[in-house]
Design a protein around this motif. Structure first.
Motif, PDB file in Angstrom:
ATOM      1  N   GLU A  75       0.740  -1.254   0.082  1.00 41.32           N
ATOM      2  CA  GLU A  75      -0.152   0.005   0.077  1.00 41.32           C
ATOM      3  C   GLU A  75       0.853   1.217  -0.091  1.00 41.32           C
ATOM      4  N   ILE A  76       0.896   1.905  -0.931  1.00 38.13           N
ATOM      5  CA  ILE A  76       1.586   3.086  -1.238  1.00 38.13           C
ATOM      6  C   ILE A  76       0.927   4.422  -1.040  1.00 38.13           C
ATOM      7  N   TYR A  77       1.459   5.184   0.220  1.00 35.90           N
ATOM      8  CA  TYR A  77       0.624   6.534   0.431  1.00 35.90           C
ATOM      9  C   TYR A  77       1.192   7.644  -0.247  1.00 35.90           C
ATOM     10  N   LYS A  78       2.436   7.274  -0.389  1.00 35.00           N
ATOM     11  CA  LYS A  78       3.325   8.786  -1.014  1.00 35.00           C
ATOM     12  C   LYS A  78       4.454   8.026  -1.679  1.00 35.00           C
ATOM     13  N   ASN A  79       4.467   8.478  -3.189  1.00 37.23           N
ATOM     14  CA  ASN A  79       5.551   8.180  -3.705  1.00 37.23           C
ATOM     15  C   ASN A  79       6.273   9.342  -4.586  1.00 37.23           C
ATOM     16  N   ASP A 129       4.298   3.201  -9.298  1.00 32.85           N
ATOM     17  CA  ASP A 129       3.918   2.455  -8.022  1.00 32.85           C
ATOM     18  C   ASP A 129       4.127   0.875  -8.388  1.00 32.85           C
ATOM     19  N   LYS A 178       6.952  -1.516   7.360  1.00 33.72           N
ATOM     20  CA  LYS A 178       6.631   0.045   7.056  1.00 33.72           C
ATOM     21  C   LYS A 178       7.876   0.725   6.545  1.00 33.72           C
ATOM     22  N   THR A 210       9.180   4.533   5.499  1.00 32.87           N
ATOM     23  CA  THR A 210       8.833   6.312   5.602  1.00 32.87           C
ATOM     24  C   THR A 210      10.229   6.712   5.252  1.00 32.87           C
ATOM     25  N   GLU A 223       6.438   6.765   1.425  1.00 31.38           N
ATOM     26  CA  GLU A 223       5.587   6.262   2.465  1.00 31.38           C
ATOM     27  C   GLU A 223       4.710   5.028   2.014  1.00 31.38           C
ATOM     28  N   LEU A 224       5.082   4.070   2.422  1.00 31.75           N
ATOM     29  CA  LEU A 224       4.236   2.651   2.225  1.00 31.75           C
ATOM     30  C   LEU A 224       4.257   1.607   3.368  1.00 31.75           C
TER      31      LEU A 224
END
Length: 232
Positions: free
Chosen positions: A42-46, A52, A79, A81, A116-117
């Motif tokens: 799950e990628i929240y910020k790239n 992705d 996780k 970050t 962030e993932l």
């Protein structure tokens, strides 16, 4: 009985007296040894240059330590970050799983770029996806070579883990392609395949090479049992 030529966590080399069909069956069964790898991401910020999907693919190929106690219910979360400028490495994944090669680069982040993932690793098999394959397995015949003073020098200087030995009036040895070519230039009929071969297992690090072989043989045996039941 197989003879162990080399046994390290990374590489297992056995001398075996077997048919190519058996060696090939063992080789193919390596893809059925359960291995831990990242499956869901799950990628929240790239903000990196990688899409992705490419990023998730790279994460899946990072070798993770696979324990014998793991089962189909095993799930290990990671996780990540990170803020640039920097190179993001496998060691930046934080979780309960052991990463075999921490210095594997994942991507590069520029100034103030973020990644962030969350990722989850599960057991799988190479027949489902290549990322679950625990290593390489291959084989080759040992060679029988007619001796001569010039040929003996080439054989005795060979760099193979298998040390040349006399088998009757011939050498039993494992030679590089360059050495084979040199000998054939002297005598094109000097070399022939023996009835013995080297079986080589190279682990990607998820588990010791010996465990890869044991798992492969178990998978092959299980498949044969199922086939036998099916034809009764």
């Amino acid at each position: 009985m197989p003879e162990t030529i080399l046994n390290t966590p990374e590489t297992l080399i056995l001398k075996i007296d077997a048919k190519e069909s058996l060696a090939n069956a063992i080789r193919r069964s390596v893809a059925e040894v359960p291995t831990l790898a990242i499956e869901d991401v799950e990628i929240y910020k790239n903000d990196s240059a990688l899409y992705d999907e490419v990023l998730a693919h790279r994460l899946g190929l990072i070798p993770l330590k696979t324990e014998k106690s793991m089962s189909s219910k095993t799930k290990i979360d990671f996780k990540l970050t990170k803020t640039g400028p920097c190179t993001v490495y496998a060691s930046d994944l934080k979780g309960a799983g052991d990463i075999i090669y921490p210095k594997i680069p994942i991507t590069i982040l520029g100034e103030n770029h973020k990644l962030e993932l969350l990722a989850s690793a599960v057991l799988g098999k190479g027949i489902e996806h290549a990322k679950f394959t625990p290593g390489l397995c291959y084989y080759r015949h040992l060679l029988e070579v007619k001796p001569s003073p010039e040929i003996d020098k080439i054989i005795q200087s060979s760099k193979s883990p298998f040390k040349p030995e006399k088998k009757g009036s011939k050498w039993l040895c494992d030679l590089s392609d360059a050495s084979i070519s040199s000998i054939q230039e002297m005598d094109k009929d000097a070399i022939s395949d023996s009835d013995q071969m080297l079986l080589i297992i190279e682990s990607y690090g998820n588990m010791p090479a010996k465990d890869v072989l044991v798992g492969s043989i178990k998978a092959l045996s299980s498949n044969l049992d199922e086939f036998e039941k099916a034809i009764k």
